[in-house]
Design a protein around this motif. Structure first.
Motif, short mmCIF file in Angstrom:
data_model
loop_
_atom_site.label_atom_id
_atom_site.label_comp_id
_atom_site.label_asym_id
_atom_site.label_seq_id
_atom_site.Cartn_x
_atom_site.Cartn_y
_atom_site.Cartn_z
N PHE A 1 0.79 -1.23 0.00
CA PHE A 1 0.00 0.00 0.00
C PHE A 1 0.83 1.29 0.00
N MET A 2 2.01 1.29 0.54
CA MET A 2 3.01 2.36 0.50
C MET A 2 2.47 3.78 0.60
N THR A 3 1.83 4.10 1.70
CA THR A 3 1.47 5.49 1.97
C THR A 3 2.03 5.86 3.34
N GLU A 4 2.15 7.14 3.58
CA GLU A 4 2.65 7.59 4.87
C GLU A 4 1.69 7.19 5.99
N ASP A 5 0.39 7.23 5.73
CA ASP A 5 -0.59 6.82 6.74
C ASP A 5 -0.44 5.35 7.12
N VAL A 6 -0.20 4.51 6.13
CA VAL A 6 -0.01 3.09 6.40
C VAL A 6 1.28 2.90 7.21
N TRP A 7 2.33 3.60 6.81
CA TRP A 7 3.60 3.52 7.55
C TRP A 7 3.39 3.91 9.01
N ASP A 8 2.72 5.05 9.24
CA ASP A 8 2.49 5.53 10.60
C ASP A 8 1.67 4.53 11.42
N ALA A 9 0.66 3.95 10.80
CA ALA A 9 -0.19 2.97 11.50
C ALA A 9 0.61 1.72 11.87
N LEU A 10 1.46 1.26 10.96
CA LEU A 10 2.26 0.08 11.23
C LEU A 10 3.32 0.34 12.29
N VAL A 11 3.90 1.53 12.29
CA VAL A 11 4.87 1.90 13.33
C VAL A 11 4.18 1.90 14.69
N ALA A 12 2.98 2.43 14.76
CA ALA A 12 2.22 2.44 16.02
C ALA A 12 1.95 1.01 16.49
N LEU A 13 1.60 0.13 15.58
CA LEU A 13 1.36 -1.27 15.95
C LEU A 13 2.66 -1.92 16.42
N GLU A 14 3.74 -1.62 15.76
CA GLU A 14 5.05 -2.16 16.15
C GLU A 14 5.42 -1.69 17.57
N GLN A 15 5.12 -0.46 17.88
CA GLN A 15 5.42 0.08 19.21
C GLN A 15 4.59 -0.63 20.28
N ARG A 16 3.38 -1.02 19.94
CA ARG A 16 2.52 -1.74 20.90
C ARG A 16 3.11 -3.06 21.33
N ILE A 17 3.83 -3.71 20.45
CA ILE A 17 4.31 -5.07 20.76
C ILE A 17 5.76 -5.09 21.23
N LYS A 18 6.38 -3.95 21.36
CA LYS A 18 7.78 -3.92 21.87
C LYS A 18 7.81 -3.97 23.35
#
Length: 85
Positions: free
Chosen positions: A68-85
């Motif tokens: 999907f390569m959009t900034e919004d998708v990137w930001d959402a995935l980064v937020a999800l990644e932060q949840r599981i760290k």
């Protein structure tokens, strides 16, 4: 989106010895197919997942962004990644 298939794959992965099977072939690729093509639906579904399940499927994040390569998708995935760290 095939939510039943997503849940089945995650439960299956939790119940096997994950040292043997190739995670991309047996989990990531089938999950990407089950997620479908609606990025908003995918992100909403991921946001509702438990941290444990997110951790299991986090290998999909790169593929989701690649699709999907959009900034919004990137930001959402980064937020999800932060949840599981």
């Amino acid at each position: 989106m095939d939510k039943n298939e997503i849940e089945r794959l995650i439960q299956w992965w939790k119940g096997i010895d994950t040292q043997g099977p190739n995670i991309v072939e047996y989990l990531i690729d089938p999950l990407m197919k089950a997620f479908g093509d609606d990025v908003n639906e995918i992100l909403a579904y991921l946001n509702d997942m438990s941290n444990d399940d997110l951790s299991i499927i986090s290998g999909c994040f790169e593929r989701i962004y690649g699709k999907f390569m959009t900034e919004d998708v990137w930001d959402a995935l980064v937020a999800l990644e932060q949840r599981i760290k």
